[in-house]
Design a protein around this motif. Sequence first.
Motif, PDB file in Angstrom:
ATOM      1  N   THR A 175       0.831  -1.193   0.000  1.00 50.74           N
ATOM      2  CA  THR A 175       0.000   0.000   0.000  1.00 50.74           C
ATOM      3  C   THR A 175       0.864   1.241   0.000  1.00 50.74           C
ATOM      4  N   SER A 176       0.380   2.270  -0.660  1.00 52.40           N
ATOM      5  CA  SER A 176       1.037   3.583  -0.673  1.00 52.40           C
ATOM      6  C   SER A 176       0.095   4.565   0.010  1.00 52.40           C
ATOM      7  N   PRO A 177       0.414   4.982   1.244  1.00 54.06           N
ATOM      8  CA  PRO A 177      -0.473   5.897   1.970  1.00 54.06           C
ATOM      9  C   PRO A 177      -0.651   7.205   1.212  1.00 54.06           C
ATOM     10  N   PRO A 178      -1.783   7.889   1.381  1.00 54.56           N
ATOM     11  CA  PRO A 178      -2.029   9.167   0.698  1.00 54.56           C
ATOM     12  C   PRO A 178      -0.949  10.192   1.044  1.00 54.56           C
ATOM     13  N   GLY A 179      -0.441  10.872   0.024  1.00 54.97           N
ATOM     14  CA  GLY A 179       0.554  11.908   0.230  1.00 54.97           C
ATOM     15  C   GLY A 179       1.947  11.393   0.523  1.00 54.97           C
ATOM     16  N   SER A 180       2.170  10.094   0.423  1.00 55.02           N
ATOM     17  CA  SER A 180       3.479   9.515   0.715  1.00 55.02           C
ATOM     18  C   SER A 180       4.031   8.828  -0.527  1.00 55.02           C
ATOM     19  N   VAL A 181       5.350   8.919  -0.692  1.00 58.99           N
ATOM     20  CA  VAL A 181       6.005   8.232  -1.807  1.00 58.99           C
ATOM     21  C   VAL A 181       6.495   6.852  -1.387  1.00 58.99           C
ATOM     22  N   ALA A 182       6.380   6.546  -0.101  1.00 57.16           N
ATOM     23  CA  ALA A 182       6.841   5.260   0.409  1.00 57.16           C
ATOM     24  C   ALA A 182       5.793   4.180   0.151  1.00 57.16           C
ATOM     25  N   THR A 183       6.268   2.972  -0.062  1.00 52.59           N
ATOM     26  CA  THR A 183       5.396   1.816  -0.221  1.00 52.59           C
ATOM     27  C   THR A 183       5.642   0.870   0.948  1.00 52.59           C
ATOM     28  N   GLU A 184       4.558   0.352   1.512  1.00 49.88           N
ATOM     29  CA  GLU A 184       4.662  -0.475   2.716  1.00 49.88           C
ATOM     30  C   GLU A 184       3.977  -1.820   2.510  1.00 49.88           C
ATOM     31  N   PHE A 185       4.439  -2.800   3.279  1.00 51.95           N
ATOM     32  CA  PHE A 185       3.750  -4.078   3.365  1.00 51.95           C
ATOM     33  C   PHE A 185       2.784  -4.035   4.541  1.00 51.95           C
ATOM     34  N   TRP A 186       1.549  -4.427   4.256  1.00 52.96           N
ATOM     35  CA  TRP A 186       0.554  -4.603   5.309  1.00 52.96           C
ATOM     36  C   TRP A 186       0.060  -6.041   5.259  1.00 52.96           C
ATOM     37  N   CYS A 187      -0.520  -6.495   6.368  1.00 50.71           N
ATOM     38  CA  CYS A 187      -0.996  -7.869   6.462  1.00 50.71           C
ATOM     39  C   CYS A 187      -2.366  -7.882   7.124  1.00 50.71           C
ATOM     40  N   MET A 188      -3.226  -8.801   6.689  1.00 52.58           N
ATOM     41  CA  MET A 188      -4.559  -8.934   7.279  1.00 52.58           C
ATOM     42  C   MET A 188      -4.982 -10.397   7.217  1.00 52.58           C
ATOM     43  N   LEU A 189      -5.988 -10.735   8.023  1.00 52.73           N
ATOM     44  CA  LEU A 189      -6.614 -12.034   7.880  1.00 52.73           C
ATOM     45  C   LEU A 189      -7.288 -12.109   6.515  1.00 52.73           C
ATOM     46  N   SER A 190      -7.464 -13.313   6.003  1.00 44.89           N
ATOM     47  CA  SER A 190      -8.001 -13.441   4.645  1.00 44.89           C
ATOM     48  C   SER A 190      -9.459 -12.996   4.536  1.00 44.89           C
ATOM     49  N   ASN A 191     -10.115 -12.741   5.662  1.00 48.56           N
ATOM     50  CA  ASN A 191     -11.470 -12.191   5.627  1.00 48.56           C
ATOM     51  C   ASN A 191     -11.466 -10.668   5.706  1.00 48.56           C
ATOM     52  N   GLY A 192     -10.274 -10.074   5.748  1.00 47.97           N
ATOM     53  CA  GLY A 192     -10.171  -8.622   5.764  1.00 47.97           C
ATOM     54  C   GLY A 192     -10.035  -8.005   7.144  1.00 47.97           C
TER      55      GLY A 192
END
Length: 372
Positions: A175-192
């Motif tokens: 994901t790339s947060p709004p207003g940021s040039v950085a890209t990050e890894f996020w994790c969630m359960l498969s149901n969201g």
Amino acid sequence: MMSTKTGRGEERIPRRFLFIVIAMTASCAVLVGLGYYIASLFSGLIMIPRTRVEDFYECGELILPLDQEVITMQVSGGGDVLLVVIAGAARGNNLLALYDLEGGAAQGPFWQREISGFRARWVGTERRLAFEDGGDIWLLDLSAGEPAPVNLTSSEGFDENPLPSPRGDFILWTTSPPGSVATEFWCMLSNGREKGYLAPWQEMVAWSPAGDRVMSASPTVSQGAEGEAGYLLQEAKVGSSGWYYYLRSEEEVRCLWWPAIDELFFVAPRRLGEEGEMRAVWFKVEPSGRVLREASTDGLGADVSSYVFYPERGGKRIAYAGEKGLEILDMGREVISRYPGLEISPKILAWREAAEALLYPGPGGIYQLPLR
């Protein structure tokens, strides 16, 4: 032979014997130096294993006539549904289409949707798939009576590249947060649910077989005057945040593969001698951190980075389309099965483990190749 006495009445060593000792010592030094020189010339041949290659000349059977370009392809864990993303097939967007492999894929897709992304993957072995569209991550559950995609992220940032864990418990995405040039890894359960930041983005990542950790590889330069280049292997644990040091390698890591808890592999190019043959070498990282050379192939050339590798689910085989045709490396049997006569374009593969087969795009559509 004359010898002399020392002041204490002891005999000195004969001069001729001293000359012999000196000559033998010098000869040994020369032989040792020559041995090191010869070893340096042939170290690549000795240290890099030459994996046995078996050539097969079978071709696949056309199972899905298709004229458009395929950019993503994957078979469900049960082996009955083929996921295909077709480039530019719908008003400038891509087309995500699902085909029934048991009922006849040639009859056309039983479900399809226009998407702006191009990545889609099955979630574990269930009939669920995650895909990117419109800057969000979506989930489609085929077990529902009327399958309808559900938006899992629906965030203000730009979400893409879903990567489910092997068992389907979690989904990793970027994901790339709004207003940021950085890209990050996020994790969630498969149901969201239970979304959370994991770590900064890295180019190469691989899930652990248990689905509780993620390994990454990224280029790095060591500190100091010489600044030696290498690759840094780091791991991140689900439920925590940030990368943790795992290993530093001097090899050019091009692919990470984690088929078993105690078997982490990476592939890197290695030349035999200063001007010798270029081979792609598979290295095994043991839990202790020791790195071993396990297998190699001459079918990838010098530019290993231009190839995509496709591991089978829960097994010890990995497939790729190289310079000399389709190759399947079997770590369990320590052999490479090579199919030099196949025309694979683009170089995309999909395992169908339930039928012991591989799918690949070729002239006129998608083919299925039975494996020996």
